[in-house]
Structure formats: structure tokens, C-alpha cells
Design a protein around this motif. Structure first.
Motif, PDB file in Angstrom:
ATOM      1  N   ALA A  78       0.671  -1.334   0.020  1.00 34.00           N
ATOM      2  CA  ALA A  78      -0.020  -0.174  -0.091  1.00 34.00           C
ATOM      3  C   ALA A  78       0.933   1.396  -0.052  1.00 34.00           C
ATOM      4  CB  ALA A  78      -0.928   0.156   1.161  1.00 34.00           C
ATOM      5  N   ALA A  79       2.112   1.229   0.654  1.00 27.72           N
ATOM      6  CA  ALA A  79       2.926   2.484   0.619  1.00 27.72           C
ATOM      7  C   ALA A  79       3.515   2.941  -0.822  1.00 27.72           C
ATOM      8  CB  ALA A  79       4.018   1.966   1.715  1.00 27.72           C
ATOM      9  N   GLY A  80       3.363   2.171  -1.797  1.00 28.36           N
ATOM     10  CA  GLY A  80       4.073   2.405  -3.083  1.00 28.36           C
ATOM     11  C   GLY A  80       2.706   3.308  -3.629  1.00 28.36           C
ATOM     12  N   VAL A  81       1.301   3.047  -3.168  1.00 27.08           N
ATOM     13  CA  VAL A  81       0.228   3.724  -3.942  1.00 27.08           C
ATOM     14  C   VAL A  81      -0.595   4.579  -3.207  1.00 27.08           C
ATOM     15  CG1 VAL A  81      -1.950   3.015  -4.929  1.00 27.08           C
ATOM     16  CG2 VAL A  81      -0.098   1.313  -4.884  1.00 27.08           C
ATOM     17  N   LEU A  82      -0.375   4.620  -1.689  1.00 21.57           N
ATOM     18  CA  LEU A  82      -1.189   5.739  -0.964  1.00 21.57           C
ATOM     19  C   LEU A  82      -0.267   6.259   0.067  1.00 21.57           C
ATOM     20  CD1 LEU A  82      -4.376   3.366  -0.670  1.00 21.57           C
ATOM     21  CD2 LEU A  82      -4.526   5.735  -1.700  1.00 21.57           C
ATOM     22  N   ALA A  83      -0.704   7.350   0.768  1.00 20.96           N
ATOM     23  CA  ALA A  83       0.139   7.824   1.816  1.00 20.96           C
ATOM     24  C   ALA A  83      -0.507   7.596   3.199  1.00 20.96           C
ATOM     25  CB  ALA A  83      -0.024   9.391   1.401  1.00 20.96           C
TER      26      ALA A  83
END
Length: 368
Positions: A345-350
Motif C-alpha cells: 500500500a505504501a507504494g500507492v497511497l500515503a
């Protein structure tokens, strides 16, 4: 793309899912394609990505398929072939509508769920005339004694069942007195949810006849304020229903499975909620849901396709969540703890953080 070679030629086939290494066929598909019988109007039940449909395209009359992604893959795979007539278009149907009759053969992928197989085979017996060939196959790892019992009960004892490599194949004929399923009566199963709500499901829907422990974990982490919610991969609708009961104005339910969408609708109706506050969208990973409307996306994603573990569905849902959320909106996603969804998720959202962890499942929150 991978090349499938069979009696009907060589075909380039793909699941059409980015990041997936899975082939669009397996030993069960190949076993069915090796069968020889004179038929020009074949029904295929339980189709997946086109391994049974594309090679036999001119002879296919009806395709029964539950998955939106699977149907898109079939059509895409057909369009990529130079040896498939473009002017023929079979009927594509789901389990939820009456199936067409008048075929001269039936080919069937045997689902892992025995209940689903029982329901489908009883209906498939009415797709062709008595005495017409009906053949079924599955990987041996998903075949059980329950499947064999269903075949003998519905087709009689004169069915040939054999192993063929890693597959199991059954070959028989449509009986002269086939079972008479009630087309209008879907085989609903009702389960009581954590708050006493009635959750409805159909055979083959994720977490059929029970409350998934991952969903329980996510329920405990639902935010107190929600306005427009998307239940991404809704299954029986447990998460979207809980969101509505906790103050959401509208809920959009979306799933790749037509049976799951029907289950979520039935769960919503049983709760006495109005149709004006919900949308039900059958599509792959929320692809047909309007973008930028949601302030909360809820997601309990699958991490298996069949028996193969894969995270490409999780990745697709993360990317789609970013598009579905308005600026500042939040994703709540549950996953098996060892898969560490927070890293993906960290590669897509903050602002990714783990807000709950029971040792088996973790719930992450991320921000658009």
C-alpha cells in the motif's frame, strides 16, 4: 501470453491480469479439449479465461461464467487469435438467469465447492437433450468424494471417472429423466453476522455460510464517520452493510463475481434498507465504479486464485482504491499478517499504518 497447443491448433491465451503469472489453462482444460465427440452447439459451464471457449469458438453456443474479469479475458483472447472466426458470438450467461437449452454437448469445469457443483450440474443437465455427452473436469487437488457422489446421483452410475495427469475427468450422458431444478429458486444460505444481521450467500461466494475472520477484524476498525463508501470485493456485503448502519449515506458494492453481487443485494434487502442508498456493480476490481466519489473504501481482498497464492489482485485493488477515493479519503484493508499489505500500500497511497493486528490478520489504513 502463453501458448496453448491442443487438437484444434495453437492459441495465445492470457488471464489478462497485470502482474499475474498464472496460465489461462491447466491440466483439466487440456483433458476436456482432448475429448472427441461430434457437436456443433456446445455449452461451456464454469468457463474461466477462454481455454475451453477460444479453441472451440465456432462450436460454442453458450458460455456460463461468473467472473467479470474472466469474461473480459475470453473476449480479449478471442480477438488476439488469427484462426478464430470473428463473426460468431456465443451467449454469455451467469448462474443467476435461466440457461439456454438445445445444445448437443456440455463441457463443465468442476468448481471446488460441492454445493455449487450440485446446483450447476443439475441445471446443466437441461442444456442438452437426453443422451447428449456431458463431460466434466477439475484438478485432482480440488476433486473430492462429494463431487463423485453428486455425479453418480445426478447422472447415474454409468459415468466414467478417471485420472488424467494432474486432472480428474468425468464423461457421461445427459439422463433421460434429468433433475428438475427450480430456475426461480436460488440456493440461498443465511448466516447471522456479528451484530445479529442476516447475511445471505450463494454457493461459490467467498466465505460462504460463515463470517470471514478477516472481515471481523476490519469491522472492529471501521471509522466513526463515513459518507460515501465503496465495498471493494464485497462478497456477501457484510462490510458495506456495517458501514451503512454506522452512518454512511451511500454504499457502492462491487465484486468480480456475479453471485457475490446478488448476495450483497439480498443482504441489503433483508436489512430493510432502501435501494436508493446503494449501488451494486459487477466488474473486475471496481473498474466500472465512478472515480473520486468515495471518502472510504473498504477492502478484504483475496490472496488466492484457485489454489495458487497471488498478490496481483491486491495490487489491482490498491491501484483502483487510489482512483476511487476523493482527496483525503481513506482505504481500510485487511490482510493475512504475513503478507504485509502495508508495504504494498505504501507504494500507492500515503500515511499507511497498521491500526489492528490480532496475530493472524492486520488492518491497515491509508490516505489518498
Amino acid at each position: 501470453m502463453h501458448q496453448l497447443t491442443c487438437n484444434f491448433g495453437t492459441f495465445d491465451l492470457s488471464t489478462g491480469q497485470a502482474g499475474s503469472r498464472l496460465k489461462a489453462w491447466d491440466a483439466a482444460d487440456l483433458a476436456l479439449l482432448r475429448l472427441e465427440f461430434p457437436a456443433s452447439n456446445i455449452a461451456v459451464v464454469g468457463a474461466r479465461w477462454g481455454a475451453l471457449v477460444v479453441p472451440l469458438w465456432p462450436r460454442i453456443g453458450t458460455v456460463v461464467i461468473d467472473s467479470a474479469a474472466g469474461r473480459a479475458a475470453i473476449e480479449r483472447n478471442r480477438s488476439h487469435q488469427g484462426n478464430v472466426p470473428p463473426d460468431h458470438l456465443p451467449r454469455f450467461l451467469s448462474d443467476l438467469v435461466p440457461w439456454h437449452t438445445g445444445h448437443d454437448a456440455v463441457l463443465m469445469r468442476v468448481p471446488q465447492s460441492v454445493d455449487l457443483f450440485d446446483w450447476q450440474l443439475a441445471r446443466a443437465c437441461h442444456m442438452a437433450q437426453p443422451g447428449a455427452p456431458i463431460a466434466m473436469a477439475a484438478m485432482a487437488s480440488t476433486w473430492s468424494g462429494g463431487h463423485t457422489d453428486v455425479i453418480h446421483r445426478l447422472l447415474g452410475s454409468q459415468v466414467s471417472i478417471r485420472g488424467e495427469g494432474k486432472a480428474r475427468v468425468a464423461h457421461g450422458v445427459v439422463p433421460h429423466q434429468p433433475p428438475a431444478p427450480d430456475e426461480a429458486d436460488l440456493p440461498w444460505v443465511s448466516t447471522q453476522g456479528p451484530d445479529g444481521e442476516q447475511l445471505f450467500s450463494l454457493p461459490g461466494v467467498f466465505s460462504h455460510s460463515r463470517v470471514d475472520p478477516g472481515a471481523r477484524a476490519l469491522l472492529s476498525a471501521l471509522p466513526k464517520r463515513m459518507s460515501h463508501v465503496v465495498d471493494l470485493g464485497c462478497g456477501n456485503g457484510i462490510l458495506g452493510l456495517a458501514a451503512k448502519r454506522r452512518g454512511a449515506q451511500t454504499v457502492t458494492f462491487t465484486d468480480d463475481s456475479a453471485r457475490a453481487i446478488a448476495a450483497a443485494e439480498e443482504t441489503w434487502r433483508a436489512a430493510g434498507l432502501t435501494a436508493a442508498d446503494a449501488r451494486f456493480v459487477h466488474c473486475d476490481a471496481g473498474a466500472d465504479v465512478p472515480e473520486g466519489e468515495a471518502d472510504v473504501v473498504l477492502c478484504n481482498p483475496p490472496f488466492h486464485q484457485g489454489r495458487a497464492q497471488t498478490l496481483h489482485i491486491v495490487d489491482a485493488m490498491l491501484l483502483r482504491s487510489r482512483k476511487l477515493l476523493r482527496r483525503g479519503g481513506r482505504l481500510l484493508m485487511v490482510g493475512n499478517r504475513h503478507l504485509r499489505h502495508e508495504r504494498r500500500a505504501a507504494g500507492v497511497l500515503a500515511g499507511v499504518r497498521v491500526v489492528a493486528d490480532d496475530g493472524r490478520f492486520s488492518v491497515i489504513v491509508a490516505r489518498r
